[in-house]
Design a protein around this motif. Structure first.
Motif, mmCIF file in Angstrom:
data_model
loop_
_atom_site.group_PDB
_atom_site.id
_atom_site.type_symbol
_atom_site.label_atom_id
_atom_site.label_comp_id
_atom_site.label_asym_id
_atom_site.label_seq_id
_atom_site.Cartn_x
_atom_site.Cartn_y
_atom_site.Cartn_z
ATOM 1 N N LYS A 1 12.799 -4.267 -12.174
ATOM 2 C CA LYS A 1 14.173 -3.804 -12.263
ATOM 3 C C LYS A 1 14.677 -3.879 -10.938
ATOM 4 C CE LYS A 1 13.701 1.551 -11.505
ATOM 5 N NZ LYS A 1 12.754 2.864 -11.156
ATOM 6 N N VAL A 2 15.565 -3.355 -10.671
ATOM 7 C CA VAL A 2 16.162 -3.906 -9.437
ATOM 8 C C VAL A 2 16.313 -2.826 -8.467
ATOM 9 C CG1 VAL A 2 18.705 -4.959 -8.192
ATOM 10 C CG2 VAL A 2 17.656 -6.075 -10.132
ATOM 11 N N GLN A 3 15.751 -2.590 -7.250
ATOM 12 C CA GLN A 3 15.768 -1.810 -6.075
ATOM 13 C C GLN A 3 16.856 -2.223 -4.425
ATOM 14 O OE1 GLN A 3 15.121 1.247 -6.780
ATOM 15 N NE2 GLN A 3 13.691 1.248 -8.129
ATOM 16 N N MET A 4 17.009 -1.533 -4.141
ATOM 17 C CA MET A 4 18.031 -1.321 -2.207
ATOM 18 C C MET A 4 16.619 -0.362 -1.914
ATOM 19 S SD MET A 4 20.275 -3.779 -2.776
ATOM 20 C CE MET A 4 22.136 -3.524 -2.176
ATOM 21 N N LEU A 5 16.847 -1.712 -0.699
ATOM 22 C CA LEU A 5 16.141 -0.646 0.511
ATOM 23 C C LEU A 5 17.512 -0.242 1.834
ATOM 24 C CD1 LEU A 5 12.776 -1.492 1.681
ATOM 25 C CD2 LEU A 5 13.647 0.861 0.949
ATOM 26 N N GLN A 6 18.129 1.132 2.323
ATOM 27 C CA GLN A 6 19.392 0.287 3.296
ATOM 28 C C GLN A 6 18.822 0.755 3.838
ATOM 29 O OE1 GLN A 6 21.864 0.491 1.561
ATOM 30 N NE2 GLN A 6 22.138 0.460 -0.347
ATOM 31 N N LEU A 7 19.488 0.477 5.011
ATOM 32 C CA LEU A 7 19.043 0.565 6.685
ATOM 33 C C LEU A 7 19.711 2.247 6.843
ATOM 34 C CD1 LEU A 7 18.852 -0.721 9.826
ATOM 35 C CD2 LEU A 7 21.658 -1.208 9.245
ATOM 36 N N GLN A 8 18.378 2.259 7.604
ATOM 37 C CA GLN A 8 19.028 3.740 8.451
ATOM 38 C C GLN A 8 19.754 4.270 9.120
ATOM 39 O OE1 GLN A 8 17.254 6.143 6.314
ATOM 40 N NE2 GLN A 8 17.113 4.806 5.202
ATOM 41 N N ASP A 9 20.467 5.000 9.621
ATOM 42 C CA ASP A 9 20.723 5.238 10.715
ATOM 43 C C ASP A 9 19.897 6.017 11.725
ATOM 44 O OD1 ASP A 9 23.712 4.786 9.415
ATOM 45 O OD2 ASP A 9 23.820 6.857 8.868
ATOM 46 N N GLU A 10 20.722 6.049 12.598
ATOM 47 C CA GLU A 10 19.727 6.252 14.252
ATOM 48 C C GLU A 10 18.955 8.026 14.073
ATOM 49 O OE1 GLU A 10 21.212 5.469 18.084
ATOM 50 O OE2 GLU A 10 22.304 3.776 17.683
ATOM 51 N N GLN A 11 20.485 8.932 13.293
ATOM 52 C CA GLN A 11 19.632 10.376 13.203
ATOM 53 C C GLN A 11 18.923 10.265 11.946
ATOM 54 O OE1 GLN A 11 23.409 9.386 13.489
ATOM 55 N NE2 GLN A 11 23.924 10.338 15.191
ATOM 56 N N GLU A 12 19.257 9.552 11.170
ATOM 57 C CA GLU A 12 18.532 9.827 9.850
ATOM 58 C C GLU A 12 16.762 8.977 10.488
ATOM 59 O OE1 GLU A 12 19.684 7.581 5.803
ATOM 60 O OE2 GLU A 12 20.845 9.177 6.604
ATOM 61 N N ALA A 13 16.394 7.953 11.569
ATOM 62 C CA ALA A 13 15.314 7.064 11.857
ATOM 63 C C ALA A 13 14.855 8.341 12.680
ATOM 64 C CB ALA A 13 15.806 6.310 12.534
ATOM 65 N N ALA B 1 1.214 -1.397 -0.389
ATOM 66 C CA ALA B 1 -0.178 -0.052 0.194
ATOM 67 C C ALA B 1 0.662 1.187 -0.254
ATOM 68 C CB ALA B 1 -0.731 -0.152 1.648
ATOM 69 N N TYR B 2 1.685 1.317 0.130
ATOM 70 C CA TYR B 2 2.548 2.421 0.407
ATOM 71 C C TYR B 2 4.403 2.886 -1.032
ATOM 72 C CZ TYR B 2 2.019 2.019 5.105
ATOM 73 O OH TYR B 2 -0.162 1.562 6.235
ATOM 74 N N PRO B 3 4.621 3.484 -1.313
ATOM 75 C CA PRO B 3 5.566 3.932 -2.230
ATOM 76 C C PRO B 3 6.980 3.514 -1.429
ATOM 77 C CG PRO B 3 4.254 5.452 -1.724
ATOM 78 C CD PRO B 3 3.817 4.814 -0.926
ATOM 79 N N LEU B 4 7.569 2.363 -2.020
ATOM 80 C CA LEU B 4 8.785 2.153 -1.854
ATOM 81 C C LEU B 4 9.963 3.675 -1.292
ATOM 82 C CD1 LEU B 4 10.534 -0.699 -1.676
ATOM 83 C CD2 LEU B 4 11.625 -0.292 -3.783
ATOM 84 N N GLU B 5 9.618 4.374 -2.169
ATOM 85 C CA GLU B 5 10.534 6.017 -1.372
ATOM 86 C C GLU B 5 9.885 6.313 -0.043
ATOM 87 O OE1 GLU B 5 7.148 6.943 -4.659
ATOM 88 O OE2 GLU B 5 9.155 5.273 -4.312
ATOM 89 N N ASN B 6 8.549 5.890 0.710
ATOM 90 C CA ASN B 6 7.992 6.046 1.958
ATOM 91 C C ASN B 6 8.671 5.053 3.010
ATOM 92 O OD1 ASN B 6 7.179 8.113 0.419
ATOM 93 N ND2 ASN B 6 5.521 8.122 0.748
ATOM 94 N N LEU B 7 9.019 3.986 2.454
ATOM 95 C CA LEU B 7 8.844 2.533 3.546
ATOM 96 C C LEU B 7 11.125 2.849 4.563
ATOM 97 C CD1 LEU B 7 7.761 -0.100 1.721
ATOM 98 C CD2 LEU B 7 6.992 1.357 4.041
ATOM 99 N N LYS B 8 11.023 3.068 4.951
ATOM 100 C CA LYS B 8 12.096 2.908 6.135
ATOM 101 C C LYS B 8 12.656 0.875 6.604
ATOM 102 C CE LYS B 8 12.605 7.412 6.537
ATOM 103 N NZ LYS B 8 12.829 7.701 4.497
ATOM 104 N N MET B 9 13.773 0.838 5.664
ATOM 105 C CA MET B 9 14.261 -0.284 6.471
ATOM 106 C C MET B 9 14.989 0.031 7.884
ATOM 107 S SD MET B 9 17.794 -3.145 5.591
ATOM 108 C CE MET B 9 17.563 -3.742 6.766
ATOM 109 N N VAL B 10 14.807 -0.082 8.419
ATOM 110 C CA VAL B 10 15.469 -0.474 10.563
ATOM 111 C C VAL B 10 16.780 -1.000 11.408
ATOM 112 C CG1 VAL B 10 13.759 1.967 10.569
ATOM 113 C CG2 VAL B 10 12.893 0.099 11.852
ATOM 114 N N GLY B 11 16.495 -2.139 10.897
ATOM 115 C CA GLY B 11 16.928 -3.198 11.253
ATOM 116 C C GLY B 11 16.889 -4.367 10.775
ATOM 117 N N THR B 12 16.868 -5.417 11.544
ATOM 118 C CA THR B 12 16.817 -6.941 11.154
ATOM 119 C C THR B 12 17.028 -8.154 12.378
ATOM 120 O OG1 THR B 12 19.892 -7.259 11.089
ATOM 121 C CG2 THR B 12 19.157 -7.081 8.746
#
Length: 177
Positions: free
Chosen positions: A163-175, A94-105
């Motif tokens: 099309k290949v896309q990547m979601l990068q892990l967000q830093d604490e400041q960015e999160a 339901a969300y555009p990919l650019e609005n999603l944030k990877m915050v951990g594993t």
């Protein structure tokens, strides 16, 4: 008495000095400027008559509205790339990919999961094979620093491409932002 006469005479002289014509230099300037040659004002351009325009683009696609991708009306060519329109949608689609944030594993036994935060601050756990984003993106691999996914997008000619896309892990400041 002489003194009173002298004061009265000085007052009369002062009043006589003030009685001169007021703004005489301004009045002279106005008289002189009336005699100067006048410039010509060019005539106004001719107004073109209104010509009505008929708008005939009601059946065309509006470029300012998002298009809903519909399944092709004809049978698909076997083996050609296209999304599965009949499968059940997952919540993160339901969300555009650019609005999603990877915050951990997370890792449980041999399985690696990624944590994704949505714009409304919900947290989702995903694994390889889950769908993410609005372009039929399917997670192919998860590492500690990113999520790699393959999206199926439609080009301007209507054919589908991967099309290949990547979601990068967000830093604490960015999160925190």
């Amino acid at each position: 008495m002489m003194r009173k006469t002298f004061i009265a005479l000085a007052g009369c002289l002062a009043l006589a000095a003030c009685s001169g014509e007021q703004h005489s230099d301004l009045k002279q300037f106005v008289k002189d400027s009336d005699n100067l040659p006048r410039g010509l004002i060019p005539p106004l351009p001719e107004a073109k008559p209104y010509e009505p325009f008929t708008y005939d683009a009601f059946n065309l696609t509006d470029p300012f509205r998002p298009r809903k991708i519909e399944p092709p009306k004809t049978a698909a060519v076997p083996g050609s790339l296209q999304p599965d329109f009949n499968r059940r949608r997952e919540p993160l689609e339901a969300y555009p990919l650019e609005n999603l944030k990877m915050v951990g594993t997370l890792q449980q036994k041999k399985d690696i999961f990624a944590l994704i935060r949505t714009p409304d601050n919900n947290l989702f756990r995903v694994k390889a094979g889950n769908y993410v984003g609005q372009n039929f993106g399917r997670i192919s691999t998860i590492s500690e620093s990113n999520i790699k996914l393959k999206e199926i997008v439609q080009d301007s000619s209507g054919s589908w491409e991967e099309k290949v896309q990547m979601l990068q892990l967000q830093d604490e400041q960015e999160a925190k932002k």
